[in-house]
Motif scaffolding. Sequence first.
Motif, mmCIF file in Angstrom:
data_model
loop_
_atom_site.group_PDB
_atom_site.id
_atom_site.type_symbol
_atom_site.label_atom_id
_atom_site.label_comp_id
_atom_site.label_asym_id
_atom_site.label_seq_id
_atom_site.Cartn_x
_atom_site.Cartn_y
_atom_site.Cartn_z
ATOM 1 N N SER A 95 0.847 -1.185 0.000
ATOM 2 C CA SER A 95 0.000 0.000 0.000
ATOM 3 C C SER A 95 0.881 1.233 0.000
ATOM 4 C CB SER A 95 -0.916 0.002 1.227
ATOM 5 O OG SER A 95 -1.849 1.058 1.162
ATOM 6 N N ASP A 100 -6.499 4.301 2.345
ATOM 7 C CA ASP A 100 -6.805 2.892 2.087
ATOM 8 C C ASP A 100 -6.530 2.081 3.348
ATOM 9 O OD1 ASP A 100 -7.310 3.586 -0.521
ATOM 10 O OD2 ASP A 100 -5.596 2.521 -1.375
ATOM 11 N N ASP A 109 -11.209 1.560 0.646
ATOM 12 C CA ASP A 109 -10.637 2.783 0.085
ATOM 13 C C ASP A 109 -11.486 3.941 0.585
ATOM 14 O OD1 ASP A 109 -9.758 4.922 -1.404
ATOM 15 O OD2 ASP A 109 -10.002 3.969 -3.354
ATOM 16 N N SER A 134 -11.963 4.471 7.489
ATOM 17 C CA SER A 134 -11.722 3.254 6.709
ATOM 18 C C SER A 134 -10.984 2.201 7.531
ATOM 19 C CB SER A 134 -10.953 3.571 5.424
ATOM 20 O OG SER A 134 -9.718 4.196 5.691
ATOM 21 N N SER A 154 -16.434 4.905 2.473
ATOM 22 C CA SER A 154 -15.383 3.993 2.033
ATOM 23 C C SER A 154 -15.957 2.915 1.131
ATOM 24 C CB SER A 154 -14.715 3.330 3.245
ATOM 25 O OG SER A 154 -13.692 2.438 2.832
ATOM 26 N N SER A 182 -13.746 -0.236 -5.686
ATOM 27 C CA SER A 182 -12.589 -1.128 -5.557
ATOM 28 C C SER A 182 -12.928 -2.447 -6.243
ATOM 29 C CB SER A 182 -12.229 -1.353 -4.089
ATOM 30 O OG SER A 182 -11.789 -0.148 -3.495
ATOM 31 N N SER A 227 -7.587 -1.541 -4.566
ATOM 32 C CA SER A 227 -8.243 -0.239 -4.589
ATOM 33 C C SER A 227 -8.152 0.333 -5.998
ATOM 34 C CB SER A 227 -7.595 0.716 -3.578
ATOM 35 O OG SER A 227 -6.268 1.041 -3.962
ATOM 36 N N ASP A 231 -3.988 6.979 -3.594
ATOM 37 C CA ASP A 231 -3.588 5.873 -2.737
ATOM 38 C C ASP A 231 -3.778 4.571 -3.507
ATOM 39 O OD1 ASP A 231 -3.378 7.807 -0.734
ATOM 40 O OD2 ASP A 231 -5.318 7.321 0.148
ATOM 41 N N THR A 283 -3.511 0.275 -3.161
ATOM 42 C CA THR A 283 -3.379 -0.850 -2.237
ATOM 43 C C THR A 283 -3.766 -2.148 -2.931
ATOM 44 O OG1 THR A 283 -3.891 0.571 -0.345
ATOM 45 C CG2 THR A 283 -4.137 -1.793 -0.027
#
Length: 273
Positions: free
Chosen positions: A7, A18, A31, A50, A98, A118, A209, A264, A266
């Motif tokens: 991540s 994330d 996310d 999150s 999220s 996601s 994500s 971000d 992940t």
Amino acid sequence: MRVTLASLPAEPGEENEDFAAAAPGAAVLLDGAGVAGVETGCTHGVAWFSATLGGLLLSTITAHPARPLADCLAATITTVRSLHEDSCDLTYRASPTSTVVAVRAGAKALEYLVLGDSSLLLADKADDIIVVTDRRLDEVGKRLRGRLDALPTGSPEHAVALAEYREALTGIRNLPGGFWIAGPEPQAAHESLTGTVPLESLASVTLLSDGATRLVDRFELATWQGLPALLDSSGPDELIRRVREAETDDPDGRRWPRGKAQDDATILHCALH
């Protein structure tokens, strides 16, 4: 099950919104959705939301293996709400939300849940791929982001258009005809995409994500079919490296229009042995 996880925040030193974690036979990835520098009504912030929701969800789905994943998510949303509704304004339109991806292995089947944009990547032993992504945000976004995509990412004009776009999205969030995401209302959990697949057929399960799936679904520099082999051979760090390389080559979003120059990213990859 062998789990590898990587991540990376959008920018060095920034908070990563994330969250991903795994337990024996289960994994979650979230996310967090927020706008940097914009009031959310929550004193804790998007990353707290999150991470708290994700940690409690993983605990719930492992502690209650017979409970449907959507019911587990609804209960977890209720619990998180109770943790901060007395100190935070959860009626505020920009309150933290999220995406959620969750998987749980039973004796013979893998259960999954996907809410928000996601993705879940299921690779079977015959090298066939199933990708589960909630595209409702993309569908409504196409109607709203024409002006945004025409402007250079990071420009003052783009920032104004992005704020207008996000404001429009909040008006159709968790409503019929709009899109669904985990926030303060537990009923959103029952709008998740859910299903099961035979466990014995699977070679790997990957949670990503949208900052990580950019390489495939926005940049088109890789394919879903090729991701499992890349992750098995080079790990999730290599996929994120390739995403960052593409983002750096197109900082203004001229080639690939997008809301954020970098996001971000992940990846949680489970190889099943």
